[in-house]
Motif scaffolding. Structure first.
Motif, PDB file in Angstrom:
ATOM      1  N   ASN A  40       0.817  -1.218   0.000  1.00  0.00           N
ATOM      2  CA  ASN A  40       0.000   0.000   0.000  1.00  0.00           C
ATOM      3  C   ASN A  40       0.849   1.266   0.000  1.00  0.00           C
ATOM      4  O   ASN A  40       0.450   2.291  -0.561  1.00  0.00           O
ATOM      5  CB  ASN A  40      -0.941   0.002   1.207  1.00  0.00           C
ATOM      6  N   SER A  41       2.023   1.185   0.625  1.00  0.00           N
ATOM      7  CA  SER A  41       2.897   2.366   0.639  1.00  0.00           C
ATOM      8  C   SER A  41       3.435   2.674  -0.754  1.00  0.00           C
ATOM      9  O   SER A  41       3.795   3.822  -1.051  1.00  0.00           O
ATOM     10  CB  SER A  41       4.063   2.143   1.613  1.00  0.00           C
ATOM     11  N   HIS A  44       0.039   4.096  -4.063  1.00  0.00           N
ATOM     12  CA  HIS A  44      -0.318   5.478  -4.393  1.00  0.00           C
ATOM     13  C   HIS A  44       0.773   6.138  -5.230  1.00  0.00           C
ATOM     14  O   HIS A  44       0.487   6.885  -6.174  1.00  0.00           O
ATOM     15  CB  HIS A  44      -0.568   6.272  -3.112  1.00  0.00           C
ATOM     16  N   GLN A  47       0.579   4.878  -8.799  1.00  0.00           N
ATOM     17  CA  GLN A  47      -0.559   5.475  -9.503  1.00  0.00           C
ATOM     18  C   GLN A  47      -0.255   6.912  -9.916  1.00  0.00           C
ATOM     19  O   GLN A  47      -0.542   7.319 -11.049  1.00  0.00           O
ATOM     20  CB  GLN A  47      -1.801   5.451  -8.601  1.00  0.00           C
ATOM     21  N   SER A  48       0.331   7.692  -9.027  1.00  0.00           N
ATOM     22  CA  SER A  48       0.654   9.088  -9.334  1.00  0.00           C
ATOM     23  C   SER A  48       1.648   9.188 -10.487  1.00  0.00           C
ATOM     24  O   SER A  48       1.517  10.043 -11.370  1.00  0.00           O
ATOM     25  CB  SER A  48       1.227   9.783  -8.091  1.00  0.00           C
ATOM     26  N   SER A 183      -7.884   9.223  -7.684  1.00  0.00           N
ATOM     27  CA  SER A 183      -8.205   8.895  -6.296  1.00  0.00           C
ATOM     28  C   SER A 183      -8.235   7.369  -6.167  1.00  0.00           C
ATOM     29  O   SER A 183      -7.196   6.727  -6.171  1.00  0.00           O
ATOM     30  CB  SER A 183      -9.523   9.541  -5.867  1.00  0.00           C
ATOM     31  N   SER A 184      -9.415   6.777  -6.105  1.00  0.00           N
ATOM     32  CA  SER A 184      -9.531   5.315  -6.023  1.00  0.00           C
ATOM     33  C   SER A 184     -10.918   4.905  -6.513  1.00  0.00           C
ATOM     34  O   SER A 184     -11.781   5.746  -6.756  1.00  0.00           O
ATOM     35  CB  SER A 184      -9.294   4.829  -4.590  1.00  0.00           C
ATOM     36  N   ILE A 195      -7.104   6.927  -1.552  1.00  0.00           N
ATOM     37  CA  ILE A 195      -6.068   6.353  -2.402  1.00  0.00           C
ATOM     38  C   ILE A 195      -6.241   4.839  -2.486  1.00  0.00           C
ATOM     39  O   ILE A 195      -6.985   4.255  -1.694  1.00  0.00           O
ATOM     40  CB  ILE A 195      -4.665   6.698  -1.863  1.00  0.00           C
ATOM     41  N   PRO A 196      -5.564   4.171  -3.441  1.00  0.00           N
ATOM     42  CA  PRO A 196      -5.689   2.717  -3.548  1.00  0.00           C
ATOM     43  C   PRO A 196      -5.225   2.012  -2.267  1.00  0.00           C
ATOM     44  O   PRO A 196      -4.183   2.356  -1.704  1.00  0.00           O
ATOM     45  CB  PRO A 196      -4.768   2.369  -4.724  1.00  0.00           C
ATOM     46  N   PHE A 214      -7.270   0.860  -8.013  1.00  0.00           N
ATOM     47  CA  PHE A 214      -6.553   1.969  -8.647  1.00  0.00           C
ATOM     48  C   PHE A 214      -7.497   2.773  -9.539  1.00  0.00           C
ATOM     49  O   PHE A 214      -8.328   2.212 -10.259  1.00  0.00           O
ATOM     50  CB  PHE A 214      -5.395   1.440  -9.494  1.00  0.00           C
TER      51      PHE A 214
END
Length: 266
Positions: A40-41, A44, A47-48, A183-184, A195-196, A214
């Motif tokens: 999870n860290s 995001h 994705q960005s 966003s998600s 966020i995802p 995602f």
């Protein structure tokens, strides 16, 4: 493990799929090297990065078209970038704040597409006026002082900063079209705040209701996997993961682009 090219359709990248693939690649026989919290860290950030690359692709295709190098390929890349950007297109009607006399930007605004005055359409005739968008405060000051090019109700101007100011000040409502920041998505493919996130219960069983997918078009599954593998590899000092996530990334992208172009021209 084979990674496949996904055609363009407007569904999200499934976080469970990504986690399972990354886990298979990085964990090496499921030794627990990457946990949901570590995954999870990275999610995001991946994705960005991919979201930014979508907009960069459009700039690159424009440069290729201006240079005249392989115009058919440049046009195809331009079309693909515009389709992907449309995934984030949104619009809002904004009302002027009575105290500040300005308009508040939409919360998830990334880039403005256009601004018009609020209006209606009757007999295929619109009463809306396009609003010229400016970011230079000095330029708009010169316009406001000019007797020739001063903004009017028919030709309004907007100054965009951390807020939106529209001139003339008689404009009280505007329609803004823009691209959102990602966003998600929930399990029903509905865009949500946040966020995802990959969520699992104590038995490590995927929790669909608590997870967030995602906010990327589905055909970016491969890109997400590769980006997270690269991040996990660097974080874990794992040479195999670094190689798979980094060195292989450009090759996979080239193959996917070639397949996509072939689907268009054949």
């Amino acid at each position: 493990m084979a990674l496949f090219f996904y055609p363009y359709i407007c569904f999200m990248v499934n976080i469970q799929q990504v986690f399972n693939i990354v886990k298979d690649i990085v964990n090496k026989e499921n030794n627990g090297f990457i946990t949901p919290s570590v995954f999870n860290s990275f999610a995001h950030l991946a994705q960005s990065k991919i979201h930014s690359s979508i907009f960069s692709t459009l700039k690159d295709s424009k440069k290729l078209m201006r240079s005249g190098i392989n115009p058919s390929r440049s046009s195809a890349l331009d079309k693909k970038a515009l389709e992907d950007m449309a995934y984030y297109a949104d619009s809002d009607t904004l009302t002027k704040d009575a105290i500040t006399g300005t308009f508040k930007k939409p919360l998830y605004l990334s880039r403005i597409i256009s601004i018009t005055t609020d209006g209606s359409t009757l007999m295929d005739v619109s009463t809306k006026s396009n609003i010229e968008i400016l970011y230079d405060e000095e330029k708009i000051e010169r316009l406001l002082k000019s007797s020739i090019s001063k903004p009017t109700d028919a030709m309004p101007v907007a100054l965009v900063s951390d807020k939106i100011e529209v001139y003339p000040t008689t404009v009280n409502k505007i329609k803004i079209r823009y691209y959102r920041v990602p966003s998600s998505r929930d399990e029903n493919n509905v865009r949500t705040v946040g966020i995802p996130v990959y969520s699992a219960n104590s038995a490590e069983v995927f929790n669909a209701a608590a997870s967030r997918h995602f906010d990327l078009p589905e055909h970016y599954l491969t890109d997400v996997v590769m980006e997270i593998c690269a991040m996990a590899g660097v974080h874990l000092r794992d040479a195999t993961a670094i190689n798979y996530g980094g060195a292989t990334l450009d090759k996979v992208k080239q193959e996917r682009t070639a397949l996509w172009l072939e689907s268009i021209f054949h």
